[in-house]
Scaffold this active site. Sequence first.
Site, PDB file in Angstrom:
ATOM      1  N   HIS A  82      -1.492  -3.830 -35.987  1.00 36.19           N
ATOM      2  CA  HIS A  82      -2.228  -3.475 -37.199  1.00 36.19           C
ATOM      3  C   HIS A  82      -1.578  -4.062 -38.429  1.00 36.19           C
ATOM      4  O   HIS A  82      -0.504  -4.630 -38.396  1.00 36.19           O
ATOM      5  CB  HIS A  82      -2.399  -1.950 -37.326  1.00 36.19           C
ATOM      6  N   HIS A 112       2.734  -1.671 -32.500  1.00 36.96           N
ATOM      7  CA  HIS A 112       3.376  -0.383 -32.234  1.00 36.96           C
ATOM      8  C   HIS A 112       3.059   0.037 -30.800  1.00 36.96           C
ATOM      9  O   HIS A 112       1.998  -0.298 -30.269  1.00 36.96           O
ATOM     10  CB  HIS A 112       2.848   0.719 -33.158  1.00 36.96           C
ATOM     11  N   ASP A 141      -6.026  -0.470 -26.414  1.00 39.07           N
ATOM     12  CA  ASP A 141      -4.841  -1.124 -25.833  1.00 39.07           C
ATOM     13  C   ASP A 141      -4.911  -2.640 -25.978  1.00 39.07           C
ATOM     14  O   ASP A 141      -5.922  -3.263 -25.639  1.00 39.07           O
ATOM     15  CB  ASP A 141      -4.708  -0.743 -24.351  1.00 39.07           C
TER      16      ASP A 141
END
Length: 137
Positions: A15, A42, A80
């Site tokens: 992100h 992350h 994912d």
Amino acid sequence: MRISIYRWGHFNAAHRLHNDHWSDEKNKEVFGKCNNPNFHGHNYEMEVRLTGELDPETGYLFDLSELKRIMKSEVEDRYDHKNLNLECSEFKDKNPSAELICYEIYKILRNVIDKKYDIGVKLWETPRNYVMYPAEH
Ligand code: NI
């Protein structure tokens, strides 16, 4: 008898936190490393809680294999290895912050799980930081 069950899930995603209405300087100041123009990843961990009345016929609150299937197909497969900003339309116009990802996960699950169950979602963005929706009060 009212009881809660919990299940953990996991996804990796990239992100960038950015506000288009702000200058580059202000974005850097507010979002720090999470403003990196080239994105960053992350390892997200989530905990989903269902609360409700135990079914006396099964001794279950909710079939955990069914919860596993829902969390995989509705949340993990959706996020994912994705770039949340570029590939997930829900973040087209808002930041994929831990808070807003957690809220989106809640909404996804709320749509597919019977209303007789209360749902709670916790989302870890790092091993030390997590958010929760709905809020504790
Ligand atoms: Ni970040």
